[in-house]
Write an enzyme that holds these catalytic residues in place. Structure first.
Site, PDB file in Angstrom:
ATOM      1  N   SER A 143      -2.101 -32.737  23.437  1.00  0.00           N
ATOM      2  CA  SER A 143      -0.993 -31.905  23.532  1.00  0.00           C
ATOM      3  C   SER A 143      -0.858 -30.644  24.575  1.00  0.00           C
ATOM      4  O   SER A 143      -1.089 -30.837  25.769  1.00  0.00           O
ATOM      5  CB  SER A 143      -0.585 -31.230  22.286  1.00  0.00           C
ATOM      6  OG  SER A 143       0.612 -30.812  22.017  1.00  0.00           O
ATOM      7  N   ASP A 352       9.323 -13.536  36.928  1.00  0.00           N
ATOM      8  CA  ASP A 352       8.157 -13.397  37.695  1.00  0.00           C
ATOM      9  C   ASP A 352       6.867 -13.979  37.209  1.00  0.00           C
ATOM     10  O   ASP A 352       5.864 -13.737  37.790  1.00  0.00           O
ATOM     11  CB  ASP A 352       8.126 -12.032  38.259  1.00  0.00           C
ATOM     12  CG  ASP A 352       7.558 -11.060  37.473  1.00  0.00           C
ATOM     13  OD1 ASP A 352       7.580 -11.270  36.198  1.00  0.00           O
ATOM     14  OD2 ASP A 352       7.097  -9.860  37.416  1.00  0.00           O
ATOM     15  N   HIS A 405       2.709 -38.084  17.756  1.00  0.00           N
ATOM     16  CA  HIS A 405       1.987 -37.099  18.678  1.00  0.00           C
ATOM     17  C   HIS A 405       0.601 -36.927  18.183  1.00  0.00           C
ATOM     18  O   HIS A 405      -0.204 -36.564  19.183  1.00  0.00           O
ATOM     19  CB  HIS A 405       2.921 -35.771  18.539  1.00  0.00           C
ATOM     20  CG  HIS A 405       2.334 -34.908  19.556  1.00  0.00           C
ATOM     21  ND1 HIS A 405       2.731 -34.954  20.972  1.00  0.00           N
ATOM     22  CD2 HIS A 405       1.891 -33.748  19.345  1.00  0.00           C
ATOM     23  CE1 HIS A 405       2.077 -33.824  21.197  1.00  0.00           C
ATOM     24  NE2 HIS A 405       1.597 -32.987  20.560  1.00  0.00           N
TER      25      HIS A 405
END
Length: 431
Positions: A143, A352, A405
């Protein structure tokens, strides 16, 4: 650096601790401690087996504490000495919780947390590799560990022998809203499958949700329980064999006393145990910033949710669970996230963020990269994974609908052996 050693089930466990910079670009930033645990077969301490470092999913969760020689670890130990790294901020690695951040104000918390993304996790791994005197090693990323793997391939490809990834190939250049558009669609599909299998569940969910709209219920920690929190139980739909346990929970949600019906302590306690954000706040705070490169997340999942109104429950309308998403209201409602609300807001506005992936380096990749991509993955969208892999040479996906998953946890030995075979095939073409 060396710590406690013990033996269990034919494996030797060796603990290590390391000191690392908080900020690798600023030697004055202070340090933190890293914990890692080597696992090897008894007798392998002087073997020539290469090493493999495991990158845990998350973000914000520690490496596994194995209980026995089984699953993916059994397969890995046939080839490798394995290093289980507690990523910075997790487990025993300068752990981050509401308690450990309590002495900082919101601005200080936010600034501190900027140093806990995949780029610094990978730099920590490099520091450890050098400290242990390992020339090159392999990686296994589950993952979010796959996100870390692509960062590793971007920053230090010369340190890697092989890379294996399960359910964790992210988009490396898409806007974050694209990720959550795909996630909401996949989550809606999982809801539909659940309610088809258990037709009574929709009625039960609406009864619980309507009760929460009209009544106050409190979790064992004193936190008011809400519809939004109840919806988050849907995160379980992303892993295998969870539909039936959730249905059983719904069946047993209410208890009657003195002629009045209310949610049972058993149900409320189960709901609290589902709130991993309480104990692992990185999972909530950095869940969206892990995608950010030169842009702010601005609560992407919350914004995308407004385009999918069925997820905003209203009495008389069908009920939908949400999935692996984080929302600003969590920092108002969750007891242990409330002290971190200011920091979470600042990080959602931060634009940023540095780059995590170097597409130029990835486009000339020479490290075998073998990946299990799950066709029905609710957390990491298959189409986006395939899009990324198409840009990385010497990579190959095993696309399968056999697993959710959690394939590495559900059938780890088979999954990892399949990736070993793929990796060997890629390596043979490079010789």
């Amino acid at each position: 650096m060396h710590g406690h050693t013990f033996i269990n089930d034919g494996c030797c466990y060796q603990n290590y601790t390391f000191e690392a910079p908080l900020n690798y670009s600023d030697s004055e930033s202070g340090t933190l401690f890293l914990f890692a645990r080597e696992v090897r077969l008894v007798g392998d301490e002087n073997s020539t087996k290469p090493w493999l470092i495991f990158f845990q999913g998350g973000p914000g969760f520690p490496s596994p504490r194995p209980n026995g020689h089984s699953g993916w670890l059994k397969a890995a130990l046939q080839r490798y000495r394995v290093l289980l790294l507690d990523q910075r901020g997790t487990g025993y690695s300068s752990v981050i919780t509401h308690q450990t951040l309590a002495h900082l104000n919101s601005e200080e918390q936010a600034q501190y947390l900027t140093h806990f993304r995949a780029d610094n996790i990978v730099r920590d791994a490099e520091l450890i590799r050098e400290k242990l005197g390992i020339e090159k090693w392999a990686t296994l990323g589950q993952s979010y560990g796959g996100f870390c793997t692509l960062v590793y391939l971007s920053l230090f490809p010369e340190s890697l022998l092989q890379c294996y990834v399960t359910g964790g190939i992210p988009s490396i250049d898409r806007p974050i809203d694209d990720v959550y558009e795909a996630t909401f669609k996949r989550t809606k599909d999982k809801n539909n499958a659940f309610f088809r299998q258990f037709p009574l569940a929709q009625q039960l969910c609406q009864k619980i949700a309507n009760h929460l709209v009209n009544n106050e219920e409190f979790l064992p920690n004193g936190q008011k329980f809400t519809v939004e929190q109840f919806q988050q139980v849907g995160i379980n739909f992303g892993v295998s064999d969870t539909f039936l346990p959730i249905y059983y929970l719904l069946e047993n949600a209410f208890v009657t006393a003195n002629g009045k019906e209310f949610l049972s302590y058993e149900f409320l306690n189960a709901m609290l145990s589902e709130q991993a954000f309480q104990t692992n706040p990185i999972y909530a705070i950095l869940h969206e910033p892990i995608y950010c490169q030169g842009f702010a997340s601005q609560w992407s999942a919350h914004r995308v949710r407004q385009k999918h109104k069925q997820f905003n429950y209203q009495p008389g309308q069908p009920f939908y669970f949400t999935g692996e998403m984080t929302f600003p209201w969590m920092f108002e409602q969750y007891t242990n996230l409330q002290p971190l609300q200011g920091a979470a807001t600042l990080l959602s506005e931060k634009s940023d963020w540095g780059d995590l992936y170097n597409q130029g380096v990835l486009s000339t990749n020479k490290v075998p990269l073998s990946c299990a991509v799950y066709a029905d993955d609710m957390f990491v969208e298959m189409a986006l994974s395939c899009e990324t892999l198409s840009k990385i040479p010497n990579s190959q996906a095993w696309i399968t609908n056999e697993y959710e998953h959690n394939g590495l946890r559900a059938d780890g030995e088979r999954v990892l052996e399949r990736l070993f075979t793929i990796g060997d095939q890629i390596e043979a073409t490079l010789v």
